[in-house]
Scaffold this active site. Structure first.
Site, PDB file in Angstrom:
ATOM      1  N   CYS A 180       0.902  -0.930   0.029  1.00  0.00           N
ATOM      2  CA  CYS A 180       0.456   0.256  -0.373  1.00  0.00           C
ATOM      3  C   CYS A 180       0.840   1.711  -0.135  1.00  0.00           C
ATOM      4  CB  CYS A 180      -0.730   0.203   1.185  1.00  0.00           C
ATOM      5  SG  CYS A 180      -2.215  -1.169   1.346  1.00  0.00           S
TER       6      CYS A 180
ATOM      7  N   LYS B 154      12.251 -12.922 -11.893  1.00  0.00           N
ATOM      8  CA  LYS B 154      11.433 -13.146 -10.590  1.00  0.00           C
ATOM      9  C   LYS B 154      10.837 -14.385 -10.318  1.00  0.00           C
ATOM     10  CE  LYS B 154      10.299 -11.887  -6.005  1.00  0.00           C
ATOM     11  NZ  LYS B 154      11.773 -12.214  -5.050  1.00  0.00           N
TER      12      LYS B 154
END
EC number: 2.6.1.16
Length: 623
Positions: free
Chosen positions: A2, A618
């Site tokens: 966030c 990744k």
């Protein structure tokens, strides 16, 4: 996870930007934190106007393009990583309540939101979202209207006293066109100090294009910012001061928190990653509650075998978890490499619980293992760091690790968060099945809650480890030894060196030393040894000390990771890295960290890009 941005400027000044520009650009700067929706609220013409949208900031831009917002000098914005409620338009922030007069954005988790929601519902409040944020916003509105006599700062102070958990709240009100009020507890919030304008952000990335002067807030503090000033108070209303600092890095570096690489930043993120993964999973009586596990309790009680499937670092987290789950639950537990799992015709049935670990939630090998398990009738729990990814959608239930986005290819904080979440699952099953008494579970949870502070102590001593890594950058091979939970830590330490320093490294169970690996030991060979606690209930400590003596006698350079106060290793170690004392099953959360720091230091000394090592991605989305 966030991002939050707030901005207030002066009406009629000569700047060529408005709150919309500052806030949206700040949200873009915070995209690296990870998110699944975005929104903005502004104060203009005596009203609150807002737009919010699931998806990326680009989707919010498109929404604003369709329905433009008026020019404004006051605004707040948010990028959300879903926790309570899915990633939808309705659940996105801001949440606007009190007949459209109050807008709130929020980072964190409100642990007592269910209790507060019931209380407010009884007073006639209706909720349109599934979020804890709407509950916090409604509580703020209730207090503003009934107790604070229209004082937004006082209302925020009183609200902070009622909320439990971790949170940063930003609020604007239609009746106040000259201020933003914010509060924080165990969730970051920084003030950006400008000239005739001020800012708020979850970190300095949100406003670094506009000012390098910042003020850090402490826990349980409220700040009210205007265009010309800011005032800080404690939740009890007493005056407080923040910690001013100057930002020395540029906008690009700010995303890395001032560190030289994302990997280094993510190593430093680990106390928060463990803390956030624990957050919100205890009720007010201290009982472990995993609401996400939407599998019938009778089915969980009937489980007679657990199989953990994962790849790479996640598989080593699973190996650590196996020791704890078997010990606490007394259920046979296996750890399988996901890419091997379905090809050996595993024995699965409706009493088998498969636990799938993946940072990205998109690892194809793990997804294929999960699909095979479900075809055989097994129930699947996903432990994942990415909300909305494929793995949680295909599992029967999911536990999210709230580690935030992990940018560096080599995993660090996700590893510790996966161990933490796996431990929570094991404790929950033990609690549900009656294998552990409530006070035993509570004691273990207390130990887990102590880990973030202890991890930070290890990180605070990183300079010694970095120096060691720099000095050993020319090594041709490094070996790692461990026993019990220290064995998968040894494997993970070796993997980190392989991944980012391109250095030959191997991890071994220390008990295997005489069965072959000791032949590799020669003069000058660096060997890390993870030493178990001398306070353990068995003789593993003395056996590992004997291993150190054996390899030292053959010329090895011994690098020992041992607890504070463990003097038995002093005479046989060339280098000692001390970690805080902890119960045996908690040790991997501490002993892994020096190995990460060491690998990063070696790779950096060699001049390699630690964030993007060669040949690696990744997320491995092919088999």
């Amino acid at each position: 996870m966030c991002g939050i941005v707030g901005y207030i400027g002066q009406a009629g000044d000569s700047r060529d930007y408005f709150a919309l520009d500052v806030v949206v650009e700040g949200l873009r700067r915070l995209e690296y934190r990870g998110y699944d929706s975005a929104g903005i609220a502004i104060h203009a013409n005596g009203e609150i106007s807002y737009r919010k949208k699931a998806g990326k900031v680009a989707a919010l831009d498109a929404e604003i393009a369709k329905a433009p917002l008026p020019d404004s000098i006051l605004g707040i914005g948010h990028t959300r990583w879903a926790t309570h409620g899915g990633p939808t338009d309705v659940n996105a922030h801001p949440h606007v309540v009190s007949n459209g007069k109050l807008a709130v954005v929020h980072n964190g988790i409100i642990e007592n939101f269910a209790e507060l929601r019931s209380e407010l519902s009884a007073k006639g409040y209706n909720f349109v979202s599934d979020t804890d944020t709407e509950v916090a916003a409604s509580l703020l509105a209730e207090i503003y209207n009934t107790q604070a006599n229209g004082d937004l700062t006082l209302a925020m102070q009183l609200t902070g006293q009622r909320l439990e958990g971790a949170f940063t709240l930003l609020a604007i009100h239609a009746d106040h066109d000259d201020r933003i009020v914010a509060a924080r507890r165990n969730s970051p919030l920084v003030i950006g100090v400008g000239e005739g304008e001020n800012f708020l952000g979850s970190d300095v990335s949100g406003f670094i294009d506009y000012t390098r002067k910042a003020v850090e807030l402490a826990n349980d503090q409220v700040v009210t910012i205007t265009a010309d000033d800011y005032a800080i108070t404690n939740f009890d209303g007493s005056e407080a001061v923040g910690k001013p600092f100057d930002v020395e890095w540029d906008a690009a570096a700010a995303e890395k928190g001032g560190f030289g690489s994302f990997m280094e930043k993510e190593i430093h993120d680990q106390p928060a990653a463990v803390r956030d993964t624990l957050m919100g999973r205890l009720d007010e009586d201290g009982k472990l509650v995993l609401d996400e596990l939407r599998i019938d309790e009778a089915i969980l009680r009937s489980v007679d075998k657990i199989v953990i499937v994962a790849c790479g670092t996640a598989a080593y987290a699973g190996q650590v978890a196996r020791y704890a789950i078997e010990h606490w639950c007394r259920i046979p537990t296996e750890v399988e490499l996901a890419h091997e799992f379905r090809y050996r015709d595993p024995i699965l049935n409706e009493k088998t619980l498969v636990v799938a670990l993946s940072q990205s939630g998109e690892t194809m090998d793990t997804l294929m293992a999960v699909r095979h398990a479900r075809e055989q009738g097994a129930k699947v729990v996903a432990i994942c760091n990415t909300v909305g990814s494929t793995l949680p959608r295909e599992a029967d239930a999911s536990l999210y690790t709230y580690a935030g986005p992990e940018i560096a290819v080599a995993s660090t904080k996700a590893f510790l968060a996966q161990i933490t979440a796996s431990y929570l699952l094991g404790l929950y099953l033990a609690q549900l099945r009656g294998n552990k008494f409530a006070d035993e579970v509570s004691s273990i949870l207390d130990s887990l809650r102590e880990m973030p502070e202890k991890i930070q102590q290890v990180i605070d001593a990183e300079e010694q480890i970095k120096k060691l890594g720099q000095d050993m950058a020319d090594a041709k091979s490094v070996l790692f030894l461990g026993r019990h939970v220290g064995f998968p830590v040894a494997l993970e330490g070796a993997l980190k060196l392989k991944e980012i320093a391109y250095l030959h490294a191997e991890g071994f169970a220390a008990g295997e030393l005489k069965h072959g690996p000791i032949a590799l030991v020669e003069e000058g060979q660096p060997i890390f040894v993870i030493v178990p606690s001398p306070r353990g209930r068995d003789s593993l400590h003395s056996k590992v000390v004997s291993n150190i003596q054996e390899i030292r006698a053959r010329g090895a350079v011994t690098i020992v990771i041992a607890e504070e106060g463990d003097e038995a290793v002093n005479d046989y170690a060339n280098f000692i890295i001390r970690i805080p004392q902890a119960p045996t099953l908690m040790q991997p959360l501490l002993s892994t960290v020096p190995l990460q720091i060491f690998a990063c230091a070696v790779a950096t000394a060699k001049g390699y890009n630690v964030d993007q090592p060669r040949n690696l991605a990744k997320s491995v989305t092919v088999e």
